[in-house]
Every structure is written in C-alpha cells, then in structure tokens.
Design a protein around this motif. Structure first.
Motif, PDB file in Angstrom:
ATOM      1  N   GLN A   7       0.783  -1.204   0.003  1.00 15.35           N
ATOM      2  CA  GLN A   7       0.036  -0.131  -0.046  1.00 15.35           C
ATOM      3  C   GLN A   7       0.877   1.286   0.084  1.00 15.35           C
ATOM      4  O   GLN A   7       0.647   2.136  -0.845  1.00 15.35           O
ATOM      5  N   VAL A  10       2.361   1.810  -3.670  1.00 14.23           N
ATOM      6  CA  VAL A  10       1.376   2.297  -4.592  1.00 14.23           C
ATOM      7  C   VAL A  10       1.026   3.738  -4.238  1.00 14.23           C
ATOM      8  O   VAL A  10       1.063   4.478  -5.265  1.00 14.23           O
ATOM      9  N   TYR A  16      -1.184   2.173  -9.676  1.00 16.55           N
ATOM     10  CA  TYR A  16      -2.497   1.633  -9.653  1.00 16.55           C
ATOM     11  C   TYR A  16      -2.465   0.182  -8.799  1.00 16.55           C
ATOM     12  O   TYR A  16      -3.354   0.237  -7.925  1.00 16.55           O
ATOM     13  N   SER A  17      -1.509  -0.456  -8.867  1.00 17.12           N
ATOM     14  CA  SER A  17      -1.496  -1.645  -8.148  1.00 17.12           C
ATOM     15  C   SER A  17      -0.047  -2.124  -7.763  1.00 17.12           C
ATOM     16  O   SER A  17       0.699  -1.957  -8.574  1.00 17.12           O
ATOM     17  N   GLN A  30      -1.877  -8.556  -2.247  1.00 10.46           N
ATOM     18  CA  GLN A  30      -2.042  -7.432  -3.616  1.00 10.46           C
ATOM     19  C   GLN A  30      -2.828  -6.163  -2.934  1.00 10.46           C
ATOM     20  O   GLN A  30      -3.608  -6.079  -1.986  1.00 10.46           O
ATOM     21  N   TYR A  31      -2.360  -4.912  -3.107  1.00  6.45           N
ATOM     22  CA  TYR A  31      -2.863  -3.893  -2.835  1.00  6.45           C
ATOM     23  C   TYR A  31      -3.295  -2.937  -4.396  1.00  6.45           C
ATOM     24  O   TYR A  31      -2.501  -2.750  -5.151  1.00  6.45           O
ATOM     25  N   ASP A  32      -4.700  -2.682  -4.254  1.00 10.07           N
ATOM     26  CA  ASP A  32      -4.960  -1.877  -5.474  1.00 10.07           C
ATOM     27  C   ASP A  32      -5.513  -0.631  -5.136  1.00 10.07           C
ATOM     28  O   ASP A  32      -6.672  -0.521  -4.248  1.00 10.07           O
ATOM     29  N   ARG A  33      -5.285   0.493  -5.826  1.00  4.52           N
ATOM     30  CA  ARG A  33      -5.781   1.666  -5.396  1.00  4.52           C
ATOM     31  C   ARG A  33      -7.123   1.821  -6.231  1.00  4.52           C
ATOM     32  O   ARG A  33      -7.068   1.494  -7.534  1.00  4.52           O
ATOM     33  N   ASP A  39      -9.595  -4.680 -13.898  1.00  4.03           N
ATOM     34  CA  ASP A  39      -8.672  -5.865 -13.000  1.00  4.03           C
ATOM     35  C   ASP A  39      -7.467  -6.260 -13.561  1.00  4.03           C
ATOM     36  O   ASP A  39      -7.298  -6.211 -14.730  1.00  4.03           O
ATOM     37  N   LEU A  40      -6.278  -5.928 -12.941  1.00  9.05           N
ATOM     38  CA  LEU A  40      -5.094  -5.900 -13.269  1.00  9.05           C
ATOM     39  C   LEU A  40      -4.325  -7.508 -13.025  1.00  9.05           C
ATOM     40  O   LEU A  40      -3.275  -7.746 -13.205  1.00  9.05           O
ATOM     41  N   THR A  41      -5.179  -8.326 -12.220  1.00  3.28           N
ATOM     42  CA  THR A  41      -4.688  -9.454 -12.066  1.00  3.28           C
ATOM     43  C   THR A  41      -4.296 -10.328 -12.995  1.00  3.28           C
ATOM     44  O   THR A  41      -3.357 -10.878 -13.262  1.00  3.28           O
ATOM     45  N   THR A  92       2.383  -1.546 -11.026  1.00  2.81           N
ATOM     46  CA  THR A  92       1.716  -1.200 -12.053  1.00  2.81           C
ATOM     47  C   THR A  92       1.402   0.455 -12.014  1.00  2.81           C
ATOM     48  O   THR A  92       0.645   0.772 -11.003  1.00  2.81           O
TER      49      THR A  92
END
Lengths: 118, 118
Positions: A7, A10, A16-17, A30-33, A39-41, A92
């Motif tokens: 976190q 990012v 983004y992630s 995983q941490y996504d903003r 979805d970047l997975t 990313t």
C-alpha cells in the motif's frame, strides 16, 4: 504486513497496483488503489509466466539473475522487482507516472519484503 | 546508415552492443563494441522471442502497444525500444552503466531509425 508495504509503495508512487507474487503465478498479497483501469490480476499472472520463462532462458545464457524487468506500454508502466528465487513484486503505474520514483520505492522496501518472506 | 546510428548509440552510452532486429529474430544490423563479454547474439534472438510473446499477450489484455522493455540482470542492463510493428532495437549495457542515458539515446534516434526503415 505485506499489505501495508505494498500500500505504501502504490500510494507514494501514485500507482495503480502492487502485487507480491510467486513464479507459479499465485499472488501472496495485493494492494489496488481505487481506479478505473479494470482488473490487473490477469496482467500479473501473465508477467509471472514471462518472468519465469526469461529466468530459465537467461540462466542458460549466463547473464546472471534477473533483478528487475520493466515494461512501458501506451497505457501502463510496469516495474517488476525480483525478491528471491520464488517471489517478486509487480508495480503497475500510469504511462506518464514517475518511473524513477517507482523504482526507488521498490528498492527501498526490498529488504523489508525479503525479511517478511522468511 | 543503420550501422552508424547504432554505433553512435553504443559509443555514447558506453554500451556493449546495439542490434536492429525483427520480431522474427533476424538481425538487420548490429554494432558491437570490442569487449570481453562474449557473443550477445543469442541474447538478442531470445529477446525477440520474448518480446513477440509479450506483444501477443498484452495485445489481448488491452494494455496498449509495448514501447519499451528493460531487463536488469547481475551482468547486464538491456533496453529494448520498439520501432514499429516489425522491428525493434536492443541496447545492451553493463550492469552499472548509465541507464537513463541509454534510454535517452534510443528515444533521440527513434525517428531516424524509423525513417530509415521506410
């Protein structure tokens, strides 16, 4: 603990992630903003595959272990930093994001991530 | 003409080698600075293969065209800059070389290389 490190990376990088992932393509954390990039997975899994292949090939070619891989596309900048024989982190960012800062943040937290993995 | 552009990039970047290559893995032109690093051609062919695969996959994932790919290993820094749908340039530098300068030089000569390809 992994999550707070990811976190931090990012948010400071305005990315983004960030994903901590194994070469087997399974994400540990995983941490996504919140962002409208989808979805970047699926990217992350694909990068795991590519990195694995490069690792195998470059090993044969005697170029030394891969430390970092970056990809810049029209939409994204992706920085992949290897942690050890089994894990790596994928950050990313947007295409015009601060790439140098992203690299710095991954290097800065490399030791903490490696410590956590033990 | 390609050769003089590649030579300029390698010498200014204090790199080892620059190759203009197609996605089919065939080199159009190459300039190697005399150095004791062995033959880097097998690397270049391997990168063509990886880049092709990434191009196909990322196209499906809708992340936009790949513009640049960089790999840092224990021994080398490799910067790959795509020129168009068919060709790219690979610059191989030493691990502690000036990465930023390498990127700059490739961007600087991008237009000239594209012009030559037409």
């Amino acid at each position: 603990m992994f999550r707070s490190i990811l976190q931090g990376i990012v948010e400071e990088a305005e990315g983004y992630s960030a994903v901590l992932m194994g070469y087997d393509g399974l994400a540990v954390e995983q941490y996504d903003r919140p962002a409208e990039v989808g979805d970047l997975t699926s990217f992350a899994v694909e990068y795991a595959h590519i990195l694995k292949e490069m690792k195998d090939t470059l090993g044969v070619l005697n170029s030394g272990e891969i430390e970092e891989l970056t990809v810049r596309t029209e939409r994204f900048q992706i920085i992949i930093r290897t942690l050890n024989e089994e894990y790596f982190v994928i950050l990313t960012m947007k295409a015009n994001g601060n790439y140098g800062k992203g690299r710095y943040l991954l290097s800065r937290d490399l030791f903490r991530l490696r410590e956590e993995l033990q």
